[in-house]
Design a protein around this motif. Structure first.
Motif, PDB file in Angstrom:
ATOM      1  N   SER A 180       0.690  -1.252   0.040  1.00  0.00           N
ATOM      2  CA  SER A 180       0.368  -0.404   0.069  1.00  0.00           C
ATOM      3  C   SER A 180       0.888   1.155   0.074  1.00  0.00           C
ATOM      4  O   SER A 180       2.375   1.058   0.093  1.00  0.00           O
ATOM      5  N   GLU A 181      -0.070   2.283  -0.027  1.00  0.00           N
ATOM      6  CA  GLU A 181       0.760   3.919  -0.934  1.00  0.00           C
ATOM      7  C   GLU A 181       1.747   4.280   1.145  1.00  0.00           C
ATOM      8  O   GLU A 181       2.342   4.320   1.612  1.00  0.00           O
ATOM      9  N   GLN A 182       0.856   3.587   1.882  1.00  0.00           N
ATOM     10  CA  GLN A 182       1.400   3.500   4.048  1.00  0.00           C
ATOM     11  C   GLN A 182       2.471   3.041   3.653  1.00  0.00           C
ATOM     12  O   GLN A 182       3.598   3.160   3.809  1.00  0.00           O
ATOM     13  N   ASP A 183       2.593   1.701   3.407  1.00  0.00           N
ATOM     14  CA  ASP A 183       4.119   0.977   3.437  1.00  0.00           C
ATOM     15  C   ASP A 183       5.347   1.653   2.187  1.00  0.00           C
ATOM     16  O   ASP A 183       6.522   1.636   3.229  1.00  0.00           O
ATOM     17  N   ILE A 208       5.498   4.661   2.709  1.00  0.00           N
ATOM     18  CA  ILE A 208       5.733   6.220   3.637  1.00  0.00           C
ATOM     19  C   ILE A 208       6.362   6.007   4.404  1.00  0.00           C
ATOM     20  O   ILE A 208       7.507   6.287   4.833  1.00  0.00           O
ATOM     21  N   SER A 209       6.594   4.604   4.739  1.00  0.00           N
ATOM     22  CA  SER A 209       6.409   4.101   6.071  1.00  0.00           C
ATOM     23  C   SER A 209       8.023   3.335   5.653  1.00  0.00           C
ATOM     24  O   SER A 209       9.118   3.935   6.453  1.00  0.00           O
ATOM     25  N   LEU A 252      -1.777  14.120   1.229  1.00  0.00           N
ATOM     26  CA  LEU A 252      -0.377  12.910   1.501  1.00  0.00           C
ATOM     27  C   LEU A 252       0.492  14.355   2.170  1.00  0.00           C
ATOM     28  O   LEU A 252       1.013  13.533   3.506  1.00  0.00           O
ATOM     29  N   THR A 275      -1.514  15.161   6.075  1.00  0.00           N
ATOM     30  CA  THR A 275      -0.995  13.648   6.494  1.00  0.00           C
ATOM     31  C   THR A 275       0.101  13.514   7.331  1.00  0.00           C
ATOM     32  O   THR A 275       0.856  13.884   8.430  1.00  0.00           O
ATOM     33  N   SER A 279       2.079  14.389  11.710  1.00  0.00           N
ATOM     34  CA  SER A 279       2.645  13.851  12.104  1.00  0.00           C
ATOM     35  C   SER A 279       3.175  13.665  13.544  1.00  0.00           C
ATOM     36  O   SER A 279       3.023  15.195  14.205  1.00  0.00           O
TER      37      SER A 279
END
Lengths: 720, 720
Positions: free
Chosen positions: A58-61, A63-64, A163, A166, A170
């Motif tokens: 996912s996009e979250q992966d 980013i992290s 994005l 967000t 943080s």
């Protein structure tokens, strides 16, 4: 280039692609144990596994694992992919039959009795007879593509903006969100130190939220000493490792490594461990006294200011502080790891001047780079080489060498030039006086984009045509568009091959990372002794999407401009960006480590360049419809205007939030109260934060900071 | 126009000037007792006294009497005066002899056997023969003037910037420095009022310095009721005055004034005082209920936010609050007296659209205004008038009336158009959605400037020439400069007269304020009964320099463009601006009362237009040297480039401080702690601040605010 040679090069490219994949796997297997967690390399040989992983990530992966900047690059890739897929869906089934069933090419080649046409040309707009009503389909296709671009770009901009918000919201403490960078500080009053001046200025404006300041110093001397010391430290660790290894290798006493210390390292021998320890102990007092001198006497007209509140920092970076704009210039603080310390004290006017000088240099380079290269090429002949370097004569006389050199020598200058160009542009951008690495990289990327698009696309397309018909243009400058347009179809095949080559060879190399791997193995075998050294040698760096991006843009420009003229190119475009997305997703998740984070600041540049490409496409189409003598061509005139309005509206609506952090974002809650000492400490350069540092600039109570966050700095400080 | 007719018109102008001065003195004498302190009129008949006073007055006097905006206008006047004086010092003694001793005019008139040339032409550059080396003197003069402009403008910009900073640093509490204006507030969440939404948003961002918010409401209804009531109040006061007067006039009982109340005011009679009191009492409950409805249900997407700190307000107005630029737009709060309440709730995109529509309208008007006026003129003939208004026939048949009307009727449309133009432009600017009066005035002033310079200067100069040689221009657009240049000298005399007329008649009228005086006397005699009414009738308004300025700029454009071609015009320029400075200094100190203060925000516009005029001058000269076939004319090419660089540097260095308040300025100390209640109260509109107002929006504890600051509001509220 005819169809068969096109197929040949396609096949060659594909073979290279598969080959490099294989080699990569072989290499990675043998190293997976050692490198393992370090390189996050591919562990499995099953080629489908990584594809599945990349697709399901996912996009979250992203980013992290790799930060917002990388995620934004993927937004770019998927937007472009979306544009090309949506274009293909309509254009391929409609335009190809329309073109194939006409017979302009045949007619023309018969009439000119030239007789050479290829099968690809039959599938392009060049096969439509002039004034044919079939051109309506191509005109509508132009509109369709434009609308698709507007829609997807708008969605993407909105998404990237969210994005960024967000990421900035943080709840983790991010040090740069609590600081601002001040430049152009006017000279302090008589009897006032720089530090006092800065503190009193900001205390007056922010009585409640000002924490402290860090005045930038001229660290050249102290850095030299520190680097020398670090060098000895590394050698010491290495010597210790060698000593330990020698113990295990049978000799229980171990062989203490020795050093030649005398003249030219030839005479005298000494125990290395002892030698390095002595050297380090010699340097410590020198470093300490230099640190004091630097902090006291080498203060520059620039500082980093720390606030206890994110909102104040965000708002301060956007506000005018002094009545005259050229003093007390305040901006967002970049991350400590990407600060270009040397650029900070450069004053306002010098920055402006440098900027314009660099622009002029780049402009000249874009337009006239062929001239010096041509001159150099003329001189780098085999004969000249023999004259200049007579000792090579015996080598040069061999026939095989002669043939190879004869083929490549003339282009040597060009090859070298193109290889060093990105680095040179980055150097130029840094010379502008830009304060952060990421900003310099963005600036360099822009320059590279203009270079490639102008030289490769426009250069190749107009190419010789322009020079041969130079007189026509001189008289009628408006003819340029026509000229560009009419020479388009004949270049379609060339560019088709170019795109194919690019994705097979380029991404093959990318996926295998074969060049870095070879370098790594060589290093590991002959140079690296300690664990740290292996780590450093492997370090994959970041995705460096800023240099990738201009290349992608060139492909997009080519594909977009030919999308209606020769729709078959869309297939290659889709493969290029699809493959790119897949492979880079894998690399981003498993290989590359980002060195800094700019929270998607690259996006406005990406978006603007896509729109610029779109306008180029629209103008080209307008010109080409003119060449086809299609009377309804003016129906295309609203398109470029619409594109400009679209760009303007997007810019108005979104851009400012990319320039600075909006306050509603900065006001969101933090998970924990920030430790201001740590934040401050992360900006202290390693060369200035010695263990015993208890200087005037760092008040006693806070001196332990430098110690407590050394670890954090070690990672970040190495890029300065 | 020959020399004698020029002298005649000069003499006429001067006589008008002296005449009006005389009349003014006669009038003012008789009123000095009554008007006295109100109008701050001229008391003394000695003409030298006021000149002395004006000359000895300091800039500080002007600021304290009439505000920074007026002081900035004087900086403009003295800068321009300085430019023209410095230009005269070198140009008059050098260029006039150089021109007078040549004989091009004579030669030309002989060769064309046209025979008409005048003495003024002999003093101009037109009298220099082509390619003569005497042209060097004129070329150097062009450089001299440019350098003088750069030097004085730079000094002036620096000075004005300091003026603005000093004014903004004022230790007095200025209400607008504690507030910001928020527009484009997104719809509130379900179950949340606008007020709660705004408060929670700003409390989150500014937990320490947020004071409270004032949500803008749709006040149309409540304003109507309030105005009706105020009307009755005024009439009541008037009726009471009449009653009191009638008592003193012999009748000890007094005659109570009566009112016709019945059908069409013809039937029924009633005691006025009683009648108005009844009406007012009827309206009070209506007003109160409407106030409640307005505050509760008519909240708009805009608000004024109050902070307890100047720094926060200044910084908030410069910061991006929301991630999307089109929501929560924050800007400096204008002064309460100049807020255009109706414009506040207009949303972002509507504002943008309105702006472009207005720009298009203005552009069309500038270029094509002659067309509708020409059409109207064609129809407003005597014959048509007789047909349309037959009852005027008897009047129109008289010969004297016929002659006068015959002369003026065709130009009636133009005269009316030019008279209402400034007001129309102000209306257009307000339609753009601009939130403050001063900003609207600046915008209108810009439009007026373009209108006058384009139409009067370029229009007259090129005039017929352009249309007659339209075909030449169509083929060679670059010829426009040449055409403009070659028609210059023949228009010199026309413009000389224009400038002279302007300063004698214009400033004569200005000094005497004869038109306002006549109106005042008429009003006083027939309309005004109470003291307030007299005060209102006299109120001189502000200097309205924004409408003066375009006129001045036109003169400056003319003088500057002709300064080298016909240097004698410099004398008239110096007189115009010298006289202007002197007379307006007097008026600013003694007559006009400023209605708002924008702290010199007009200056960047003034400066930019002076530079634009300079560039026009430089281009004209380049063209004219071309006409004179002077081979060294290209030496002038660097000048326009230099001007653009100069404008750019000035803009970079100073402009941002005019856009917003710099924080170091906002952080200066206040004399006293601001009373936040009062600051809030000054922004409450009078129609909403009834004595009994204790509504939800105004918490109970603060409800007395509205009462305590009614006096302050009364002065300020009347301009909305």
């Amino acid at each position: 280039m005819d169809f068969s040679s096109f197929l040949t090069s396609l096949a060659t490219s594909f073979i290279i692609f598969v080959e490099t994949r294989e080699q990569r796997n072989l290499l990675s297997e043998s190293d997976s144990e050692r490198v393992g967690s370090l390189g996050r390399g591919l562990r499995t040989r099953n080629p489908c596994a990584w594809i599945k992983e990349a697709l399901t990530s996912s996009e979250q992966d992203v980013i992290s694992m790799s930060g917002v900047d990388t995620a934004v690059y993927f937004v770019y890739l998927s937007t472009v992919l979306g544009i090309l897929v949506l274009a293909s869906v309509l254009l391929l089934p409609v335009l190809l039959p329309v073109a194939a069933t006409d017979d302009n090419v045949k007619l023309q080649s018969q009439s000119t009795s030239n007789g050479t046409f290829n099968d690809l040309d039959k599938l392009s707009m060049g096969n439509i007879t002039e004034k044919s009503s079939r051109l309506w389909a191509f005109l509508l296709a132009t509109y369709w593509i434009s609308l698709v671009v507007y829609y997807l770009l708008w969605k993407a901009y909105k998404h990237v903006s969210a994005l960024r918000a967000t990421a900035l919201m943080s709840p983790e403490v991010r040090v740069e969100q609590f600081a601002v960078l001040v430049r152009d500080i006017p000279p302090p009053l008589e009897g006032q130190t720089r530090k006092e001046q800065v503190d009193s200025y900001f205390k007056a404006i922010y009585p409640d939220t000002f924490y402290r300041s860090l005045v930038i110093t001229d660290n050249k001397e102290v850095n030299n000493i520190w680097e020398e010391m670090e060098g000895y430290r590394k050698k010491l660790v290495r010597a210790e490792t060698v000593y330990l290894e020698s113990k295990t290798n049978g000799n229980p006493e171990g062989t203490k490594p020795t050093n030649k210390t005398g003249f030219l390292g030839l005479l005298g021998e000494k125990n290395s461990i002892q030698f390095y320890n002595e050297k380090i102990n010699e340097l410590i007092p020198k470093l300490e006294s230099e640190q004091k001198v630097t902090l006291k006497e080498k203060q520059q007209a620039s500082a980093i200011i720390f606030f206890t509140s994110r909102v104040t920092a965000a708002s301060a970076s956007q506000s005018l502080h002094a009545q005259l704009v050229d003093t007390w210039t305040v901006m967002d603080a970049p991350q400590p790891s990407e600060l270009l310390w040397k650029n900070l004290p450069i004053n306002y006017y010098e920055r402006q001047m440098r900027q314009y000088v660099v622009y002029v240099i780049v402009a000249l380079m874009i337009f006239f780079y062929m001239i010096p290269i041509g001159i150099i090429s003329a001189f780098t002949t085999l004969e000249n080489l023999e004259k200049l370097l007579p000792f090579l004569k015996s080598v040069l006389e061999q026939k095989a060498v002669r043939t190879v050199l004869g083929a490549y020598l003339p282009q040597l200058a060009l090859i070298i030039f193109l290889a060093i160009l990105p680095k040179f542009l980055l150097f130029l951008s840094k010379t502008e006086g830009i304060p952060s690495e990421s900003h310099a990289v963005r600036a360099a990327s822009g320059k590279y984009f203009y270079f490639t698009v102008f030289n490769v696309f426009i250069g190749v397309t107009i190419g010789g045509t322009l020079f041969s018909s130079f007189k026509t243009i001189e008289k009628h400058p408006s003819q340029i568009v026509n000229l560009l347009a009419s020479s388009l179809p004949s270049n379609a095949t060339f560019f088709l091959t170019y795109v194919a080559l690019k994705f097979f060879v380029g991404y093959g190399l990318e996926l295998s990372r074969i060049v870095p791997l070879i370098i790594f193995h060589l290093k590991k075998k002959y140079l690296c002794k300690t664990e740290t050294e292996v780590k450093e040698a492997w370090a994959p760096g970041d995705l460096s999407y800023a240099t990738r991006f201009p290349g992608d843009m060139l492909i997009l420009t080519i594909v977009l401009c030919y999308s209606v003229i020769a729709p078959i190119i869309l297939v290659f475009g889709v493969i290029y960006f699809g493959l790119g997305w897949l492979i880079l997703r894998n690399q981003a998740l498993k290989v590359y480590v980002p060195t800094y984070e700019s929270y998607g600041r690259m996006w406005p540049h990406m978006y603007l360049r896509i729109v610029a490409t779109l306008v180029l496409f629209q103008l080209t189409m307008f010109g080409y419809f003119g060449v086809k003598k299609f009377v309804y061509a003016p129906i295309l005139i609203p398109l470029p205007i619409l594109s400009l309005i679209f760009a303007f509206v997007c810019h108005k609506k979104f851009y400012r939030a990319f320039q600075s952090t909006s306050l509603e974002v900065a006001a969101s809650h933090l998970k924990e109260t920030p430790t201001m000492d740590q934040i401050f400490g992360s900006y202290v350069q390693p060369s200035l934060s010695h263990e015993k540092n208890e200087d005037d600039q760092f008040e006693d109570a806070l001196s332990q900071v430098s110690r407590s966050c050394r670890c954090a700095r070690d990672d970040q400080g190495s890029h300065n």
